[in-house]
Write a protein that holds these residues in place. Structure first.
Motif, PDB file in Angstrom:
ATOM      1  N   UNK A  15       0.850  -1.112  -0.156  1.00 25.69           N
ATOM      2  CA  UNK A  15      -0.007  -0.025  -0.157  1.00 25.69           C
ATOM      3  C   UNK A  15       0.748   1.298  -0.185  1.00 25.69           C
ATOM      4  N   UNK A  16       1.986   1.212   0.873  1.00 24.19           N
ATOM      5  CA  UNK A  16       2.863   2.393   1.015  1.00 24.19           C
ATOM      6  C   UNK A  16       3.631   2.696  -0.363  1.00 24.19           C
ATOM      7  N   UNK A  17       4.189   1.544  -0.857  1.00 13.74           N
ATOM      8  CA  UNK A  17       4.867   1.534  -2.214  1.00 13.74           C
ATOM      9  C   UNK A  17       3.961   1.882  -3.297  1.00 13.74           C
ATOM     10  N   UNK A  18       2.679   1.586  -3.246  1.00 11.79           N
ATOM     11  CA  UNK A  18       1.843   2.067  -4.513  1.00 11.79           C
ATOM     12  C   UNK A  18       1.572   3.473  -4.258  1.00 11.79           C
ATOM     13  N   UNK A  19       1.331   3.916  -2.953  1.00 13.27           N
ATOM     14  CA  UNK A  19       0.981   5.455  -2.897  1.00 13.27           C
ATOM     15  C   UNK A  19       2.340   5.934  -3.378  1.00 13.27           C
ATOM     16  N   UNK A  20       3.468   5.682  -3.418  1.00 12.76           N
ATOM     17  CA  UNK A  20       4.688   6.202  -3.834  1.00 12.76           C
ATOM     18  C   UNK A  20       4.491   6.401  -5.447  1.00 12.76           C
ATOM     19  N   UNK A  21       4.126   5.279  -5.834  1.00 16.75           N
ATOM     20  CA  UNK A  21       4.078   5.195  -7.622  1.00 16.75           C
ATOM     21  C   UNK A  21       3.011   6.370  -8.059  1.00 16.75           C
ATOM     22  N   UNK A  22       2.097   6.654  -7.358  1.00 17.91           N
ATOM     23  CA  UNK A  22       1.095   7.639  -7.590  1.00 17.91           C
ATOM     24  C   UNK A  22       1.689   9.009  -7.302  1.00 17.91           C
ATOM     25  N   UNK A  23       2.684   9.161  -6.165  1.00 21.28           N
ATOM     26  CA  UNK A  23       3.302  10.330  -6.323  1.00 21.28           C
ATOM     27  C   UNK A  23       4.066  10.541  -7.341  1.00 21.28           C
ATOM     28  N   UNK A  24       5.046   9.575  -7.687  1.00 21.32           N
ATOM     29  CA  UNK A  24       6.000   9.850  -8.764  1.00 21.32           C
ATOM     30  C   UNK A  24       5.095   9.845 -10.138  1.00 21.32           C
ATOM     31  N   UNK A  25       4.229   9.445 -10.268  1.00 19.59           N
ATOM     32  CA  UNK A  25       3.429   9.563 -11.702  1.00 19.59           C
ATOM     33  C   UNK A  25       3.103  10.954 -11.864  1.00 19.59           C
ATOM     34  N   UNK A  26       2.629  11.644 -10.789  1.00 17.28           N
ATOM     35  CA  UNK A  26       2.460  13.267 -10.932  1.00 17.28           C
ATOM     36  C   UNK A  26       1.250  13.723 -11.559  1.00 17.28           C
TER      37      UNK A  26
END
Length: 200
Positions: A15-26
């Motif tokens: 969950x935390x890792x995929x939150x970071x995916x969304x942050x990096x997607x921008x």
């Protein structure tokens, strides 16, 4: 119990890792992460640290609501934030629209799987979910009204603080519920009845 605990930890880390995916997607975050990201622009904390602090503060709001945290609640506060920061340290921002879309899709789908994993473990709700379930239980208001109101408040506040709102925010809002519902049967803990004692 061991299997459920492992499932919980894997789900929270994902969950935390995929939150970071969304942050990096921008391309836009879910309402709570818009709020978290907005806060990072005004306090000397990382994204994951803000997630942890906000989660801990929300647990204080559980006290008047008479909500009881489980082990999953406590681990939720810690693990998700750590996983987000670790992933953000490794994963660079998307370089272009196509990588951004790929990260957005991976983030939303992965978040749905992760949500189903930690909810399915049945070891306690997260601090944010526990807030709205507690309000619903104490006030008798509808789930839709309470949850929608909370998410609009954090979304608008996060946006005003500088959090990223975009097409990803809309996609997340429309798909995360159906995705969790789709994956939940794969991970839902089932209680196996005790074996009948053998006859003498």
């Amino acid at each position: 119990m061991t299997r459920r605990l492992v499932q919980l930890l894997v789900g929270l880390w994902l969950y935390g890792a995929t939150m970071a995916f969304l942050v990096r997607a921008g391309l836009g975050l879910d309402p709570w992460d818009v709020f978290h990201e907005g806060l990072t622009r005004h306090v000397p904390l990382t994204f994951g640290q803000v997630v942890i602090v906000v989660g801990a503060l929300l647990l204080l709001l559980w006290i008047p609501l008479r909500q009881r945290p489980g082990i999953g609640t406590v681990l939720n506060v810690i693990v998700i934030g750590v996983a987000a920061d670790v992933t953000l340290a490794i994963l660079p921002p998307a370089d272009g629209l196509a990588p951004g879309i790929a990260l957005l899709v991976a983030g939303v789908v992965g978040n749905g799987i992760a949500g189903a994993m930690y909810v399915g473990a049945g070891l306690g709700t997260g601090p944010r979910d526990g807030l709205w379930t507690g309000i619903v239980r104490r006030t008798g208001l509808s789930v839709r009204l309470v949850r929608t109101t909370l998410e609009i408040v954090v979304l608008v506040t996060g946006f005003l603080l500088g959090g990223t709102v975009g097409v990803g925010t809309v996609i997340y809002a429309l798909t995360i519920g159906p995705l969790v519902q789709l994956f939940l049967p794969w991970f839902e803990a089932r209680h196996v009845p005790a074996a009948e004692p053998a006859e003498a």
